[in-house]
Enzyme design. Structure first.
Site, PDB file in Angstrom:
ATOM      1  CG  HIS A   8      -0.325   0.089   2.549  1.00 39.34           C
ATOM      2  ND1 HIS A   8      -0.055  -1.031   3.308  1.00 39.34           N
ATOM      3  CD2 HIS A   8       0.110   1.158   3.279  1.00 39.34           C
ATOM      4  CE1 HIS A   8       0.498  -0.657   4.457  1.00 39.34           C
ATOM      5  NE2 HIS A   8       0.625   0.658   4.461  1.00 39.34           N
ATOM      6  CG  HIS A  87       3.653   4.868   5.212  1.00 36.26           C
ATOM      7  ND1 HIS A  87       2.657   5.522   5.916  1.00 36.26           N
ATOM      8  CD2 HIS A  87       3.216   3.587   5.051  1.00 36.26           C
ATOM      9  CE1 HIS A  87       1.683   4.667   6.198  1.00 36.26           C
ATOM     10  NE2 HIS A  87       1.987   3.493   5.670  1.00 36.26           N
ATOM     11  CD  GLU A 136       3.240  -0.150   7.128  1.00 38.66           C
ATOM     12  OE1 GLU A 136       2.766   0.923   6.721  1.00 38.66           O
ATOM     13  OE2 GLU A 136       2.542  -1.069   7.589  1.00 38.66           O
TER      14      GLU A 136
HETATM   15  C1  LIG Z   1      -2.111   2.646   9.583  1.00 41.30           C
HETATM   16  C2  LIG Z   1      -1.342   2.416  10.749  1.00 41.30           C
HETATM   17  C3  LIG Z   1       0.126   2.301  10.434  1.00 41.30           C
HETATM   18  C4  LIG Z   1       0.503   0.956  10.950  1.00 41.30           C
HETATM   19  O1  LIG Z   1       0.772   0.819  12.133  1.00 41.30           O
HETATM   20  O2  LIG Z   1       0.424   0.050  10.112  1.00 41.30           O
HETATM   21  C5  LIG Z   1       0.830   3.466  11.027  1.00 41.30           C
HETATM   22  O3  LIG Z   1       0.945   3.622  12.180  1.00 41.30           O
HETATM   23  S1  LIG Z   1       1.353   4.695   9.912  1.00 41.30           S
HETATM   24  C6  LIG Z   1       1.245   6.235  10.708  1.00 41.30           C
HETATM   25  C7  LIG Z   1       2.047   6.624  11.859  1.00 41.30           C
HETATM   26  N1  LIG Z   1       3.240   5.909  12.183  1.00 41.30           N
HETATM   27  C8  LIG Z   1       4.462   6.235  11.672  1.00 41.30           C
HETATM   28  O4  LIG Z   1       4.603   7.059  10.806  1.00 41.30           O
HETATM   29  C9  LIG Z   1       5.610   5.489  12.297  1.00 41.30           C
HETATM   30  C10 LIG Z   1       6.940   5.898  11.692  1.00 41.30           C
HETATM   31  N2  LIG Z   1       7.146   7.344  11.731  1.00 41.30           N
HETATM   32  C11 LIG Z   1       8.012   7.950  12.630  1.00 41.30           C
HETATM   33  O5  LIG Z   1       8.643   7.297  13.443  1.00 41.30           O
HETATM   34  C12 LIG Z   1       8.135   9.459  12.535  1.00 41.30           C
HETATM   35  O6  LIG Z   1       7.009   9.987  11.874  1.00 41.30           O
HETATM   36  C13 LIG Z   1       9.413   9.935  11.750  1.00 41.30           C
HETATM   37  C14 LIG Z   1      10.653   9.474  12.510  1.00 41.30           C
HETATM   38  C15 LIG Z   1       9.425   9.416  10.331  1.00 41.30           C
HETATM   39  C16 LIG Z   1       9.390  11.449  11.700  1.00 41.30           C
HETATM   40  O7  LIG Z   1       9.282  11.878  13.027  1.00 41.30           O
HETATM   41  P1  LIG Z   1       8.758  13.366  13.340  1.00 41.30           P
HETATM   42  O8  LIG Z   1       7.594  13.655  12.462  1.00 41.30           O
HETATM   43  O9  LIG Z   1       8.555  13.509  14.798  1.00 41.30           O
HETATM   44  O10 LIG Z   1      10.037  14.213  12.999  1.00 41.30           O
HETATM   45  P2  LIG Z   1      10.220  15.426  12.031  1.00 41.30           P
HETATM   46  O11 LIG Z   1       8.949  16.057  11.620  1.00 41.30           O
HETATM   47  O12 LIG Z   1      11.259  16.270  12.668  1.00 41.30           O
HETATM   48  O13 LIG Z   1      10.861  14.694  10.752  1.00 41.30           O
HETATM   49  C17 LIG Z   1      12.232  14.352  10.776  1.00 41.30           C
HETATM   50  C18 LIG Z   1      12.689  14.438   9.323  1.00 41.30           C
HETATM   51  O14 LIG Z   1      12.026  13.396   8.586  1.00 41.30           O
HETATM   52  C19 LIG Z   1      11.218  13.985   7.571  1.00 41.30           C
HETATM   53  N3  LIG Z   1       9.979  13.228   7.529  1.00 41.30           N
HETATM   54  C20 LIG Z   1       9.066  13.114   8.521  1.00 41.30           C
HETATM   55  N4  LIG Z   1       8.037  12.331   8.126  1.00 41.30           N
HETATM   56  C21 LIG Z   1       8.322  11.970   6.846  1.00 41.30           C
HETATM   57  C22 LIG Z   1       7.639  11.177   5.868  1.00 41.30           C
HETATM   58  N5  LIG Z   1       6.454  10.607   6.154  1.00 41.30           N
HETATM   59  N6  LIG Z   1       8.209  11.010   4.660  1.00 41.30           N
HETATM   60  C23 LIG Z   1       9.426  11.594   4.382  1.00 41.30           C
HETATM   61  N7  LIG Z   1      10.126  12.367   5.250  1.00 41.30           N
HETATM   62  C24 LIG Z   1       9.562  12.546   6.468  1.00 41.30           C
HETATM   63  C25 LIG Z   1      10.977  15.421   7.979  1.00 41.30           C
HETATM   64  O15 LIG Z   1      10.754  16.203   6.849  1.00 41.30           O
HETATM   65  C26 LIG Z   1      12.291  15.748   8.666  1.00 41.30           C
HETATM   66  O16 LIG Z   1      13.240  16.023   7.688  1.00 41.30           O
HETATM   67  P3  LIG Z   1      14.085  17.416   7.775  1.00 41.30           P
HETATM   68  O17 LIG Z   1      14.915  17.418   6.538  1.00 41.30           O
HETATM   69  O18 LIG Z   1      14.847  17.300   9.063  1.00 41.30           O
HETATM   70  O19 LIG Z   1      13.012  18.499   7.831  1.00 41.30           O
HETATM   71 CO   LIG Z   2       1.026   1.673   6.283  1.00 40.99          CO
END
Ligand SMILES: CC[C@H](C(=O)O)C(=O)SCCNC(=O)CCNC(=O)[C@H](O)C(C)(C)COP(=O)(O)OP(=O)(O)OC[C@H]1O[C@@H](n2cnc3c(N)ncnc32)[C@H](O)[C@@H]1OP(=O)(O)O
Ligand SMILES: [Co+2]
Length: 149
Positions: A8, A87, A136
């Protein structure tokens, strides 16, 4: 590593209700599952099936809306108020083997392996180690284990 099926695309949205109207009326989706809450992940989830001509299960759009203040997608929506591609999720045959491979490659794995929205084990790999794509990794559902909500 062997590239697996794209299970997905995770799409963050401020409103699953609005996104359902978009996928139904603008995109012509004919198979939209009932939304459900995953409070432990701080998201409301809704799967939109995409058609496939092979009769196999097609790739899905996984709509995710924040649930509560602590939602892991609140930051993302602050930066992307309209939502958008959050993602990608690829399948692997064995989640622990895959986890070990990513660790050997030095990729940052985000948190423990846990059960994801399809009811199978998943983990996430940091976008900064994955060409900017939050990735993921999900274990392929066992044969016949049809998941639907
Ligand atoms: C449907 C349920 C599903 C499942 O369980 O199956 C889920 O749970 S999905 C939805 C939620 N869960 C997650 O997303 C878990 C993994 N995500 C994380 O651990 C955080 O979101 C993380 C580490 C990717 C980002 O953390 P956070 O948002 O607190 O930090 P920042 O905003 O400071 O981001 C740091 C840096 O990463 C870039 N970033 C953040 N999110 C994304 C993304 N989705 N895709 C690409 N890049 C991302 C962000 O721009 C920052 O970059 P920088 O250059 O420092 O600005
Ligand atoms: Co997902």
């Amino acid at each position: 590593m062997k590239l697996g099926r794209l299970n997905h695309i995770g799409v963050a949205t401020p409103s699953i209700a609005d996104s359902i109207v978009h996928y139904r009326d603008t995109m012509g989706a004919t198979s939209i599952h009932k939304p459900f809450d995953l409070p432990e992940q701080g998201v409301k989830v809704c799967f939109v099936d995409t058609p496939t001509d092979s009769g196999m299960n097609g790739t899905q759009i996984e709509l995710i809306e924040p649930l509560g203040e602590m939602s892991a997608i609140n930051n993302f929506l602050e930066k992307n108020p309209l939502g958008g591609q959050h993602h990608v999720c690829f399948e692997v045959p064995d989640i622990e083997e895959a986890r070990a491979e990513f660790e050997v490659m030095g990729k940052r794995i985000l948190g423990p392996t846990r059960i994801g929205a399809h009811g199978t084990p998943i983990f996430f790999v940091h976008p900064k180690d994955m060409q900017g794509m939050l990735t993921e990794i999900m274990e392929t559902p066992k044969e016949g284990a049809h998941w639907s909500n």
